[in-house]
Scaffold this motif. Structure first.
Motif, PDB file in Angstrom:
ATOM      1  N   UNK A   1      -3.434  29.788  14.464  1.00 35.36           N
ATOM      2  CA  UNK A   1      -2.327  30.775  14.456  1.00 35.36           C
ATOM      3  C   UNK A   1      -1.825  30.518  12.789  1.00 35.36           C
ATOM      4  N   UNK A   2      -0.802  31.351  12.491  1.00 31.33           N
ATOM      5  CA  UNK A   2      -0.079  31.287  11.298  1.00 31.33           C
ATOM      6  C   UNK A   2       1.472  31.000  11.773  1.00 31.33           C
ATOM      7  N   UNK A   3       2.119  30.358  10.659  1.00 29.51           N
ATOM      8  CA  UNK A   3       3.669  29.961  11.198  1.00 29.51           C
ATOM      9  C   UNK A   3       4.497  31.116  11.027  1.00 29.51           C
ATOM     10  N   UNK A   4       5.525  30.989  11.783  1.00 34.18           N
ATOM     11  CA  UNK A   4       6.614  31.883  11.777  1.00 34.18           C
ATOM     12  C   UNK A   4       7.230  32.497  10.687  1.00 34.18           C
ATOM     13  N   UNK A   5       7.764  31.323   9.706  1.00 38.04           N
ATOM     14  CA  UNK A   5       8.408  31.806   8.634  1.00 38.04           C
ATOM     15  C   UNK A   5       7.664  31.799   7.349  1.00 38.04           C
ATOM     16  N   UNK A   6       6.733  30.634   7.273  1.00 37.57           N
ATOM     17  CA  UNK A   6       6.053  30.480   6.032  1.00 37.57           C
ATOM     18  C   UNK A   6       4.915  31.059   5.990  1.00 37.57           C
ATOM     19  N   UNK A   7       4.074  31.403   7.146  1.00 37.22           N
ATOM     20  CA  UNK A   7       3.147  32.247   7.305  1.00 37.22           C
ATOM     21  C   UNK A   7       1.929  31.213   7.022  1.00 37.22           C
ATOM     22  N   UNK A   8       2.178  29.891   7.151  1.00 35.15           N
ATOM     23  CA  UNK A   8       0.971  28.527   7.078  1.00 35.15           C
ATOM     24  C   UNK A   8       0.095  28.643   8.127  1.00 35.15           C
ATOM     25  N   UNK A   9      -1.212  28.334   7.749  1.00 36.23           N
ATOM     26  CA  UNK A   9      -2.067  28.254   8.894  1.00 36.23           C
ATOM     27  C   UNK A   9      -1.734  27.139   9.827  1.00 36.23           C
ATOM     28  N   UNK A  10      -1.944  27.341  11.113  1.00 35.91           N
ATOM     29  CA  UNK A  10      -1.553  26.230  11.986  1.00 35.91           C
ATOM     30  C   UNK A  10      -2.825  26.014  12.968  1.00 35.91           C
ATOM     31  N   UNK A  11      -2.912  25.031  13.543  1.00 34.61           N
ATOM     32  CA  UNK A  11      -3.981  24.603  14.266  1.00 34.61           C
ATOM     33  C   UNK A  11      -3.648  23.798  15.591  1.00 34.61           C
ATOM     34  N   UNK A  12      -4.726  23.743  16.511  1.00 35.31           N
ATOM     35  CA  UNK A  12      -4.520  22.833  17.493  1.00 35.31           C
ATOM     36  C   UNK A  12      -4.140  21.512  17.085  1.00 35.31           C
ATOM     37  N   UNK A  13      -3.128  20.867  17.405  1.00 34.54           N
ATOM     38  CA  UNK A  13      -2.586  19.536  17.228  1.00 34.54           C
ATOM     39  C   UNK A  13      -2.480  18.700  18.280  1.00 34.54           C
ATOM     40  N   UNK A  14      -2.767  19.065  19.493  1.00 31.80           N
ATOM     41  CA  UNK A  14      -2.846  18.136  20.657  1.00 31.80           C
ATOM     42  C   UNK A  14      -3.700  18.752  21.790  1.00 31.80           C
ATOM     43  N   UNK A  15      -3.315  17.951  22.810  1.00 34.07           N
ATOM     44  CA  UNK A  15      -4.452  18.568  23.876  1.00 34.07           C
ATOM     45  C   UNK A  15      -3.686  19.267  25.085  1.00 34.07           C
ATOM     46  N   UNK A  16      -2.403  19.121  24.952  1.00 31.76           N
ATOM     47  CA  UNK A  16      -1.576  19.788  25.952  1.00 31.76           C
ATOM     48  C   UNK A  16      -0.476  20.217  25.603  1.00 31.76           C
ATOM     49  N   UNK A  17       0.567  20.402  26.539  1.00 32.83           N
ATOM     50  CA  UNK A  17       1.893  21.345  26.135  1.00 32.83           C
ATOM     51  C   UNK A  17       2.782  20.719  25.118  1.00 32.83           C
ATOM     52  N   UNK A  18       2.451  19.461  24.613  1.00 35.38           N
ATOM     53  CA  UNK A  18       3.085  18.959  23.314  1.00 35.38           C
ATOM     54  C   UNK A  18       2.715  19.761  22.198  1.00 35.38           C
ATOM     55  N   UNK A  19       1.601  20.375  22.343  1.00 37.69           N
ATOM     56  CA  UNK A  19       0.979  20.834  20.942  1.00 37.69           C
ATOM     57  C   UNK A  19       1.888  21.736  20.433  1.00 37.69           C
ATOM     58  N   UNK A  20       2.215  21.286  19.033  1.00 38.49           N
ATOM     59  CA  UNK A  20       3.230  22.263  18.305  1.00 38.49           C
ATOM     60  C   UNK A  20       2.423  23.547  17.372  1.00 38.49           C
TER      61      UNK A  20
END
Ligand SMILES: Cc1cc2nc3c(=O)[nH]c(=O)nc-3n(C[C@H](O)[C@H](O)[C@H](O)COP(=O)(O)OP(=O)(O)OC[C@H]3O[C@@H](n4cnc5c(N)ncnc54)[C@H](O)[C@@H]3O)c2cc1C
Lengths: 410, 955
Positions: B49-68
């Motif tokens: 995804x890209x982030x809401x305000x800054x449009x920065x690339x975002x990826x999978x950072x965790x394996x379950x519901x805590x993934x931001x």
């Protein structure tokens, strides 16, 4: 880079908001309760009356009570003359508030629809619209097809359980960002030299005859020339300490938000028969609420079946919401009065003023009541806009009954 | 696309089956058992995804519901906004794309079903990890009624993502055995894919079961998609585990940056290598497992960067494997664009960052310690305390009926969790007076290496030059260390203010990884202990829940189920147009072909006034009041006297609130000395019963009286009009219907072909009328017999509209239409219904108030539009007569409003009822009613416009 997400950019806050001072030993005016009403009163005391030796005492964090929990609907299309006068005065202040406070409070006049689902709803709505027009408040009655034009996602089909038979519409109504409003008032009060004292709970009053000489707090005793109670849901706790009986009941009122969604909902919709009200906030979340939990209490959370019921209402009225997600629920403690109108003004103590009973709908009144209460404190006489809302009316019977007739809360 | 990052073997995926899905327009494959996230990682894709305000690339950072990071929008099988790729189970045909911060709602309506189940248990265990499984086993073995719910697709919790062994075998074998044993206990309910999302008082827990989402388009339509479990437990055991916590550093949001434990999960559970070349940054020992496991799986682990100067006892193990361990060092920043390419590593001594160097990597694993998942405990209003050693918040008290165990309670080793789960379950059982099981063996876990104390490190000082502006605390909100610093600089102290100012913790994940970081960083900036800063309040739901799931079955026709009388089918067949009155569907009128409502109503009215009409009045509320003190209760609740009513007679009564305002009215039949039948308005029935119960139960519990709703036990058919006596007389020849024998306001019991029938002479129209009461089983039959008997007289069924016109012509108010909670009986001209003899009754005191004496009170009057044509819209306001026909500028004083307005066949003109200030003293005056911009003159009259003498009542 992605295309700008609508509403993603929140406004910049001013560099400084307020100090955290130690309480002084004495103030000309002590305001109990640092919610919207207390902070607005402080601002207008300074701005309109030059009274600045003032403390606002807040038991928690500033603006952390109902001010931080409400669904921010602002409108003035109330039925009775007395109500529309104060709410309309307040709405006019909202219209200049960003400028007055120098704070981007995200005040958005996107209109409010109050839906009618039964023939009696229609009668009540027409009655309110006609009264509003005669009182100079912008109001229209919309037929279902006009409702659909204002808010295309409302289910206006005739084969739902309680079809939409029309709606009242107030174009100047809207929403604002509650926290920023509180902070805007707080910053102005601080700039005027008013002390905003947090973590300072009033636990008692020192009295002499029918005067209060000071307040006892968790941060020591503070002498007070005049005391104004702006404690919303906790008002009766304070008035108990003073031996004043106030006919308010404290109830939890819940609200909730969804995740951020692309813009779908251009206005504010309220429905009493299919009980829910909803708007889409600046960032994109759906903000929603319904009625109070029926029990009395001070726990700032409610029972879950109330949420489930309002979700059923929401999905019934807005089928597109089906797969939106509930992200967070919370509750505030609202002070409901027998006639669903506020109680503002004098008390049996000469120098104690009361401001409570706003129940589920006092956010919209924030500037209006702050203005009027400041005037009342400065002059020792009720401002015309709050004069009808005496405590005494429950003895005389001069009620301003907003629930029987208008049946619209918030 | 292929899956180059899929391991050759292992994982809990079904490699034999290949699923195809589309992400961002590209086709990928995966296997059953995958999540969308693991399948994307298998194909080498981190950025989602890209982030809401800054449009920065975002990826999978965790394996379950805590993934931001990995927020996605589902398009197929049905559009659903904002889910985490890590929690979406893969299925064939899934179409999704990354999300720039806002989800999109479907334009079509959701045809899936949702439902809810109530379930009661002795012990509810939330979480099927080692602690939860042990607790559930112990509880089940005691014979208690148990529910075990867990949010994952299968039981095991943290064991699914590791290589733990129990009893010298893979721990998952123990899990399988435990699940099988639980399945064998008849009193155990075990639900996977079920998230406990809300915890309330008294052991009430809400859980959401995702029943068909993982089946995609193959989901059977008759199975509800999601189910809300309303679980009521005598005791709740929270075994919800812990979330790994990141450390904040510059550009810590770059895809490829991931929690260390999550990487292990992707490897062991999903058979996915989250990268080829890894750097591991940690403050505690747990990340060493990730480093070693990835290394064994063939990932080049370039370095373990341990912020602790003394490092870890596990250093040697790594070095033996050829992994470089840098103790007393931190990652200060990352490089790369859409994926991390380098980690910048620097020495870290006494909080100071030294000169660093870049280490190439495509995967940066981070562990800042563990945050126990105390959400459910905190939602139930359990107090938390900050634990200095853990750097996290733990339950600070025991709650009645709710205990926390395992990692959620800060126990971070396997053996400890097993023992703790058992201990907590046994304590819970004991508290419930259930004997804990005798045989309750725990599996043996290998002795863990005693870990070195973790370092509590919230953030690495920003040496990147970005001043904390790229050091993300809440990735979903694009909120940084700099934002917290700004908030603190603005004078804010409370963590609640910081949250609102920075928006940290307000996004989709509700601060699962960012909340404690924000508390820690804020405390650091303010120079106060973390305990003093505290956390923001945990609120339900733990993870997001679809609105529709909460609405459940209460949609469409079941939103508020319709109530219909036993005659409903008859009404439908007769072509009735219905009106909603309360929950009831009532016929409003019965148009004949070609008739509109106006003509139909004029016809129906004329029939009732000149011949005979019949109404289905069965929706009127009916309350059977019995007991020696029945009359006392009624005397206290009605404004008029009911105790003096004779058995066999009927009296009209008014009820007021404590404020003296009318709340309901209706007739009362005295059935016996100690028994009354009350009739209420249709809409007021439930409220009146509640009202009576409230007084009887809370104020006057001494009264011996019982109130029972019998609304559904009686049909009521008013037979109305000058010929009604003929109809009733014909059908009930055994009853003497003559006025003297059966006077007005009396009732008689009789029968029709053996069916008991009650007749009452009550009139809501002013005409001669009989109400016929019968058991609804016989309703249609009796109704049809009445029609038959009335046929010679042209008996005409009429609806609520005609009923309203008839009663309005007689000035009878409808409570709720002609009143609004501000109207007294006196205002309605019903002073006669207010007893002066009774010592007290509800509302009496208020009649003495000053405002009640005001001559300008609004009073119910009639209005006759002078033009004899205009039907004044109901709700219209009334103003003084303005001779020039112009309204003055606002505010225009209002005199009152039109409450009811109709065309009258009898009067041959429209008329209205209105509440008007000082109305009775204005009779004869002309007022103005603004209607669509013109002022319509209307004459004020008395409220009774037809038969004011009451001559028609007796026929
Ligand atoms: C869920 C919800 C939704 C709502 N929606 C709307 C809406 O859409 N539109 C609308 O107009 N209104 C709405 N309201 C109502 C509105 O929020 C309140 O009427 C209004 O905020 C009350 O005034 P206030 O801001 O001063 O109250 P608060 O913010 O509650 O301020 C009272 C303050 O007094 C403090 N206090 C209490 N006792 C003491 C003591 N002993 N010593 C010191 N301090 C004390 C409290 O901590 C609190 O901060 C809603 C309320 C809730 C709860």
């Amino acid at each position: 880079m992605n295309p700008r997400t609508p509403g993603a950019d929140l406004p910049e806050h001013p560099d400084f908001l307020w100090r955290d001072p130690e309480p002084k030993r004495s103030y000309d005016v002590v305001i109990v309760g640092g919610g919207g009403h207390g902070l607005a009163t402080a601002h207008y005391l300074a701005k309109n009356h030059g009274i600045t030796n003032v403390a606002v005492l807040e038991k928690g964090w500033l603006g952390g009570g109902n001010m931080a929990r409400n669904t921010t609907i602002i409108r003035s299309n109330y039925l009775w003359d007395e109500s529309s006068a104060i709410y309309e005065a307040s709405l006019k202040l909202w219209e200049g508030l960003e400028e007055d406070l120098g704070y981007p409070i995200l005040f958005s006049q996107r209109g409010v629809l109050n839906l009618a689902h039964t023939l009696q709803d229609v009668r009540d709505s027409v009655r309110r619209v006609e009264a509003n027009k005669l009182n100079g408040v912008d109001a229209e009655w919309l037929e279902p097809d006009e409702v659909r034009k204002v808010c295309p996602i409302v289910n206006t089909s005739t084969d739902i359980r309680y079809p939409v038979l029309g709606a009242t519409y107030q174009p100047r109504a809207g929403i604002a960002k509650h926290d920023y409003v509180a902070w805007g008032f707080a910053r102005r009060a601080h700039e005027a030299g008013i002390d905003l004292i947090q973590d300072c709970e009033v636990t008692g009053f020192a009295t002499e005859g029918n005067r209060v000489t000071g307040v006892q707090t968790t941060r020591g005793t503070i002498a007070a020339g005049t005391v104004a109670l702006c404690a919303a849901g906790h008002t009766s706790v304070l008035t108990d300490m003073l031996g004043i009986r106030v006919p308010v009941q404290s109830h939890p009122l819940q609200a909730l938000v969804s995740e951020l969604l692309e813009p779908v909902h251009p206005t504010v919709v309220m429905s009493n028969a299919v009980h829910v009200y909803v708007s889409q906030a600046h960032k994109g979340e759906l903000v929603m609420g319904a009625g109070v939990d029926s029990y009395n209490g001070y726990g700032q959370r409610g029972a879950f079946h109330v949420i489930e019921r309002q979700m059923a209402a929401a999905v019934e009225l807005f089928p597109v919401f089906a797969r939106a997600h509930l992200l967070r629920t919370w509750a505030g403690i609202v002070d409901t009065s027998p006639d669903a109108s506020p109680i503002v003004g004098r008390t049996p103590y000469d120098n104690v003023y009361l401001n409570c009973g706003w129940g589920t709908g006092g956010f919209k009144a924030t500037p209006g009541v702050g203005w009027a209460l400041a005037h009342t404190i400065a002059h020792g006489e009720p401002h015309a806009n709050v004069a009808p809302f005496t405590l005494d009316r429950f003895v005389t019977g001069a009620l301003v009954d907003e629930h029987g007739a208008a049946a619209v809360a918030h | 696309m292929t899956s180059p990052f899929r391991t050759a073997e292992g994982g809990r995926i079904d490699r034999g089956t290949t699923l195809e899905f589309t992400f961002d327009g590209q086709t990928h494959t995966g296997h059953p058992g995958d999540t969308l996230a693991s399948a994307l990682l298998a194909s080498g894709r981190h950025q989602v995804a890209t982030s809401v305000k800054l449009g920065r690339p975002r990826g999978i950072a965790a394996a379950w519901a805590e993934d931001p990071g990995g927020l996605v929008q589902i398009e197929e099988p049905f559009p659903e906004p904002m889910l985490l790729a890590t929690t979406v189970e893969l299925h064939d045909g899934l179409v999704a794309h990354g999300l720039p911060g806002q989800g999109r709602l479907a334009e079509i309506s959701d045809s899936a079903r949702y439902d809810a189940v109530h379930h009661h248990v002795d012990v509810l265990v939330v979480g099927a990890g080692p602690a939860g499984l042990t607790a559930a086993l112990t509880a089940a073995r005691s014979g208690a009624r148990v529910a075990l719910v867990d949010e994952q697709s299968e039981a095991g919790g943290s064991l699914l993502g590791g290589t733990d062994r129990l009893d010298d075998a893979p721990a998952l074998e123990w899990v399988a055995a435990a699940v099988a044993e639980l399945a064998g206990h008849p009193e155990v309910l075990h639900l996977q894919r079920t998230t406990a999302f809300g915890s309330y008082d008294d052991g009430f827990v809400l859980a959401l079961e995702r029943r068909t989402d993982h089946l995609g388009t193959a989901a059977p339509r008759h199975v509800s998609r999601q189910r809300v479990w309303r679980l009521r437990a005598r005791s709740v055991v929270v075994a919800t585990g812990a979330h790994e916590r990141p450390v904040v550093f510059a550009d810590n949001d770059r895809p490829g940056t991931m929690l260390a434990g999550a990487a292990r999960t992707f490897l062991h559970r999903y058979g996915v290598l989250p990268g080829r070349q890894a750097v591991v940054f940690t403050t505690n020992d747990s990340a060493y497992d990730a480093a070693l496991d990835l290394h064994r799986a063939g990932v080049a682990v370039e370095a373990v960067v341990d912020a602790r100067p003394a490092g870890s006892p596990r250093r040697e193990e790594c070095e033996r494997a050829g992994i470089r361990v840098l103790s007393g060092a931190v990652v200060t920043a990352t490089q790369g664009v859409e994926r991390v390419t380098h980690a910048l590593v620097a020495p870290f001594v006494d909080g100071q960052v030294g000169a660093g160097s870049a280490i190439a990597c495509d995967l940066l694993l981070v562990s800042g310690g563990w945050n126990p998942a105390v959400h459910l405990f905190s939602q139930a209003r359990g107090r938390l305390r900050y634990d200095e050693a853990l750097g996290a918040f733990l339950p600070a008290e025991e709650l009645d009926r709710l205990s926390v165990t395992g990692a959620a309670a800060g126990v971070l080793d396997l053996a400890g969790c097993l023992a703790d789960g058992q201990r907590v379950a046994r304590a819970a059982l004991t508290a419930l007076a259930v004997a804990p099981p005798g045989e309750d063996r725990l599996p043996t876990a290998p002795e863990p290496v005693v870990p070195a104390a973790p370092l509590v490190l919230w953030r690495v000082p920003d040496t990147s030059g970005a001043d904390g502006n790229t050091s993300f605390v809440d990735l979903q909100r694009d909120a940084t260390v700099a934002d917290i610093a700004r908030a603190v600089g603005a004078g804010l102290r409370s963590i609640e203010h910081i949250k609102r100012y920075t928006t940290i913790g307000t996004a989709h994940d509700q601060g699962k990884t960012s909340g404690v970081l924000a508390s820690g960083i804020t405390a650091e900036l303010l120079g106060v202990p973390v305990q003093a800063t505290g956390t923001t309040t945990f609120r339900p739901p733990y993870t997001p829940v679809a609105f529709a799931a909460l609405a459940g079955r209460d949609r469409g026709r079941l939103f508020d189920p319709e109530r219909v009388t036993s005659l409903h089918d008859w009404h439908v067949a007769a072509g009735a147009v219905f009106e909603d009155v309360g929950q009831w569907k009532r016929p409003r009128h019965y148009p004949r072909p070609g008739e509109d409502m106006e003509t139909a109503v004029l016809r129906e009215c004329a029939a009732a006034r000149t011949g005979v009409g019949i109404l289905d009045g069965s929706t009127l509320g009916k309350i059977d009041v019995q007991g020696p003190d029945a009359a006392v209760l009624l005397d206290r609740l009605y404004t008029n006297m009911m105790s003096s009513l004779k058995v066999g007679s009927v009296r009209y009564g008014v009820m007021c609130g404590v404020d003296g305002m009318v709340i309901d009215d209706g007739t009362v039949l005295r059935l016996a000395e100690d028994r009354f039948l009350l009739l209420t308005t249709t809409g007021g029935a439930a409220k009146v019963l509640d009202w009576m119960e409230e007084w009887a139960q809370t104020e006057w519990p001494d009264l011996r009286v019982h109130c029972t709703s019998v609304t559904e036990q009686w049909n009521t058919f008013p037979v109305v009009g000058p010929r009604s006596r003929d109809v009733i007389g014909a059908l009930f020849p055994q009853v003497d219907v003559a006025n003297e024998a059966f006077p007005f306001m009396t009732w008689r019991d009789t029968a029709l072909d053996g069916v008991p029938v009650r007749l009452a002479r009550i009139s809501f129209s002013g005409e001669l009328a009989f109400e016929v009461y019968v058991n609804p089983w016989y309703g249609v039959a009796v109704w049809e017999r009445l029609l038959e008997a009335g046929r010679p007289y042209g008996i005409t069924p009429y609806g609520t509209e005609t009923m309203h016109v008839l009663r309005a012509e007689k000035g009878y108010p409808i409570i709720g239409q002609d009143t609004d909670g501000t109207v007294t009986p006196h205002d309605l001209g019903m002073a006669w219904a207010v007893s002066k003899k009774k010592p007290d009754f509800v509302g009496k005191r208020s009649f003495a108030r000053q405002a009640n004496q005001d001559p300008l009170r609004k009073q119910l009057v009639g209005l006759l539009p002078v033009d004899r044509r205009t039907v004044l819209p109901e709700g219209s306001q009334i103003v003084e007569l303005h001779p020039d026909g112009q309204l003055p500028p606002p505010p225009v004083p209002m005199l009152g409003h039109v409450t009811s307005s109709y065309r009258s066949a009898e009067l041959a003109r429209p008329f209205a009822l209105a509440l008007v200030k000082g109305g009775r003293s204005r009779i004869g005056d002309t007022v103005h009613v603004p209607v669509n911009g013109t002022l319509v003159p209307a004459e004020v009259t008395g409220s009774v416009l037809v038969d004011p003498e009451g001559a028609r009542r007796d026929g």
